[in-house]
Structure formats: C-alpha cells, structure tokens
Scaffold this motif. Sequence first.
Motif, PDB file in Angstrom:
ATOM      1  N   VAL A  66       0.438  -1.160  -0.143  1.00  0.00           N
ATOM      2  CA  VAL A  66      -0.185  -0.018   0.130  1.00  0.00           C
ATOM      3  C   VAL A  66       0.725   1.213  -0.471  1.00  0.00           C
ATOM      4  CG1 VAL A  66      -1.740   1.649   1.464  1.00  0.00           C
ATOM      5  CG2 VAL A  66      -1.789  -1.105   0.987  1.00  0.00           C
TER       6      VAL A  66
ATOM      7  N   THR B  60      -6.270   2.122   6.623  1.00  0.00           N
ATOM      8  CA  THR B  60      -5.068   2.214   5.894  1.00  0.00           C
ATOM      9  C   THR B  60      -5.426   3.220   4.635  1.00  0.00           C
ATOM     10  OG1 THR B  60      -4.914   0.310   7.064  1.00  0.00           O
ATOM     11  CG2 THR B  60      -3.659   0.289   4.567  1.00  0.00           C
ATOM     12  N   PHE B  64      -3.628   5.809   2.622  1.00  0.00           N
ATOM     13  CA  PHE B  64      -3.014   5.250   1.053  1.00  0.00           C
ATOM     14  C   PHE B  64      -2.825   7.331   0.394  1.00  0.00           C
ATOM     15  CE2 PHE B  64      -4.422   4.592  -2.633  1.00  0.00           C
ATOM     16  CZ  PHE B  64      -2.717   4.034  -3.909  1.00  0.00           C
TER      17      PHE B  64
END
Lengths: 480, 94
Positions: A66, B60, B64
Amino acid sequence: MAGVLGGLPDSVLQFTYLVASVLFIQGLRDMTHPRTATRGNATSAAGMFLAVVVTVLWFEILSPVVLAAGLLVGGTVGVWLAVTVETTEMPQLVGLFNGFGGGASALVAGAELIDVLGSSTQLSIGLTTTAAIAGIIGSVTFWGSLVAAGKLHGVVGDSPVSPNAGHALKALFLLLSVLAGLLLIVRPDIFGQVPVTSWIPSYWVLVAAASVLGVFLVVPIGGADMPVVIALLNSYSGLAAATTGFVLNNTVLIIAGTLVGASGLILTVIMCESMNRSLRNVLFGGLGGETESEEMDDIYEGQITETSPEEVVMLMETAQRVVIVPGYGMAVAQAQHAVAELVELLDEDGVDVEFGIHPVAGRMPGHMNALLAEADVPYEKMRELEEVNPTFSQTDLVIVTGANDVVNPKANTDDSSPIAGMPVLNVSEARSVVVNKRSLSPGFSGIPNPLFAKDNTSMLFGDAKESMQALVNQYKEATS
Amino acid sequence: MALIENLTLFVLAAFVGYEIITKIPTNLHTPLMSGANAISGITLLGSVVVAGSGSTTLATVLGFVAVVMATINVVGGYLVSHFMLAQFSQGGRD
C-alpha cells in the motif's frame, strides 16, 4: 512496533529529524539570493528525502505494498504535473499542490485518531484538540485551494449566493465544525456512557463542515485578489502540517510546517500592503465590481489617442530610457518572450531599458518575475515599485502591456476610489506612455483609468503577444 | 509535557521563519512559494506512518490517499521550484 532501523534508540530518529529541519532552514536561507536559490531548493529537497527515508525504515510497515503504491502514484502524478505545466498556469498548480498538502494533513489526523481510539480507551485532550484543529485547517486548505485553482484555471465561476448570504453560510459552517470539534474534545455524557470509538464520526462531521467552509471562503474572491489567497492558503497548509505534528508528536512536522506557515503569512501581509487593503477586506469585502459606464464615457470621450506599432517604434528610436510595465494580460497572452526580445533589441542599441513590476501584478507573488525569468530576462532588469517610481520623470517612454489598475493615477488622486491609497506605478510622469490593451474595459477594480485619457498617453489596442511581436518586427525593420 | 515541548518548537520555528522569509527578495517570491509548498508536504511522514501501520482498513485507506496527495505535493513542489529557479539563474548570467 519496529521497522528495519527500529532496533536503534529513539534518539537516532529524533536526531535525523533534527538534521532534516536544519536542511529545511538552510534551504530557505539560500533562497534569499537568486544565485544560491537553486542550491537552496535542492538542500530542502534533500532534507525531505532524508526525513521520508528514515521514517519508512524506522516504523513498522505492515502493508508495504500500500505504502509503495501510494508513493509511486503520488510521485508519478507529481512529476507529470511539474513537467507539463506552462509558466502561466503556475499559480493554479501551486494552489493545487497546496491543497493536496492540506488534505493529506486532515486525513492523517483522522487516521491517527482512529488508530489511537482503536487501541486505547483513554483519549488525551491534547490529541483530540490538535486533531480537531488539523482537521479544520486541513479541510479548509484542501477545498479552498481547489476552488482557488479552479478559479485561476477558469473552470470555477463567481459565487452564486449574495455576499450577505455568503457571510451567514461561512459563519454557520465555521460554527458547525467548531462544535463538532468540541464534541470530539469534551465528549459530553448526553448519549449515556458510550465507548470512545463512537465519537469518531464527529471528526468526519468536522471535516465535512470545514470543507464547505473552505469552498464558501474562496468562491466570492475575485481573480486579482488570488495572489493573497494563494499565499494565505500556503500558510494554512503549513499550519495544518504543524498541527498534525502536534497530533503525532513529530518534531520535524512541527518545525517544517511552522516555517511554511510563517512564509505564507509574510507573503500574505506583503501582498495586502501593496494593495493598501486589509486582509479582512480582501477575504470578506471584495471591491464593488460594478462599472460606472457613464463616468467612463465622460473620462474617455474624445480623449483617447490611438497609436500604431510604427509610431511606437519611432518613439523607441529616439528614447534613451524605456520602462516596460507588465501585467496579468501579458501572462494570459503568453507575451513574455516577445517582450523579452524587444528589451534585448533595445538593450543592444544602448537604450536604458528596465521592467517596472508592481508587487501584485499577476496572479501570485512574484508572478511577473517568474514569467520574465522564463523568457531569459536578466533579473537585474526587473525593478520593484519603490525603485522604479522615482525614475519615471527621467524616462522617455513607458510601455504598459496587459496592466491596468496598477498604473491607475486615481489611487493617488481620488480618495473615494476603491483603489485609493494603493501604491501604483506613476507612469504618467514619463515623457510618453503607450498602453497596450485589448480594449478600454476596466481592470479588476471596475473603475475607469484616467491615464488612458492623458495627453502623453496613447493606446496600442490589441492582444499583448501580437502587439509586442509587431513592435519587435517593426523595430528590426526600422533599425536594420 | 509533550504538548509544551511541541509548543516551544512551534514558537521558535515561527521566529526563525519570520527572520529568514523577510529577507527573501520579491523576485524570488514565486519559487519561494512553491518551495515552501513542497516543504508543507512534510505531512507525508505522518501519512507514511498511518498508511504503513495498517491497524484498520479505514486507517490504511485514509493513509494511502494521504500518501498519494502528500507525495504529489512534495515531488511536484520541488520540481516546479527547481525548473523556475533554473530559469532565474539563466537570466542572471546574461
């Protein structure tokens, strides 16, 4: 919780951050002179690289794919935007980058909040307060910058709501975001004993309200005030990063963010002073954009002298000193190369030729200087307002191209004028003035310009690039 | 105590910033803005930590997006300033 370098003591990380901070400061110091500025930028970039690398290696990365994907996508887009941009589009690009920085800060504060809430039941007031501030500033910066960039690019129009309704909406959404922030910080007992995690949505309410606030703040502000807005948003993006530094207890974020905050704020103040307007007036006042066409007819009636490139070249041939005053019109028409060529020709023939640059000419601080530098104009030839104003009485010819309000004598003579007291270039003190403009339409301030009707002023109507190119061709023909 | 230490840094950095920035000439204000802009992308560090820690899917995803935005800010900001400054030094040599 450790990455590749995680076994080392914490002081190693902190020391590296200190080195990065020093590199940022030294980089900015080198920016004080054009000769060292390129090195300064590289120094600053090195500091950034160091800080990012040590962060990636230090912390435990559970999802390296990621992270790598994010860096790759962001890097590619960044390079692509930087390589393809035209100098005239620089203001909106800087605005856009700005917004991304602010947006990232708001998201990081939110993600950190979620992270901490997930792993503990106790929230420190420091964390929630700074997260709320970062969320508000970051969101306002993101949306404000997007709107500003959109306006500069011509894809966002003027405000659809009246100024008063606009003020009410701004107040409402500011109140909403502050309330949401307070809920997050105080977490009152109104819903009974709820787990801390159920307070997270409050942060997103805050972000949403601040986003709307950001849009409403910038939408009513006109194009000519954009240098101020871009500088202010620049300051905000730094402050957002600094507050995120408080959330994460990260020293380099605080230092670097604060430096940017200070830089943006100083530029904002400089811009406001050069328009003789308060920041409040720029942000909330706006000039009365209504054109009084009757008054304009009165002033211009029978007073306008039109000229041709041939006549202007005749003036240039006898001139010993020429000053060129560029404005946003030069940027729009991409006329900087033609202007630069004209200056070079005059310079070769021994004419004393300089640029007189008003601090708010263009759409961001130093915009004209950047454009002329792109066209290889030596920076010694770019004179600031205070330097060039005393020289006009010894100047034979002033060529104004694409500028209007910054040469309007009304700022000095008419106290009731919306631009009263704004420092302007006193070009009419020169022996003759040629104004190159597409028409007699007013500038951003919406008022007529008595300069155009003066006896020693003549108008060279036409697109800045075509007109300047015509002057270049004509001059070459006449002197060869 | 962390809050007070952070506040100390903030105040001192503000003074340093003021002292340096007021010395920068108008000529260089555009590259200064884009350079300072790139520095504000320092928030990338925070983005890296949250994106990498991956404690929850939401964190997450947020991380990102934050990494992408901050990297655009950093890379684009430094490159644009570099191109601009390269033109300034060319102009200076003429």
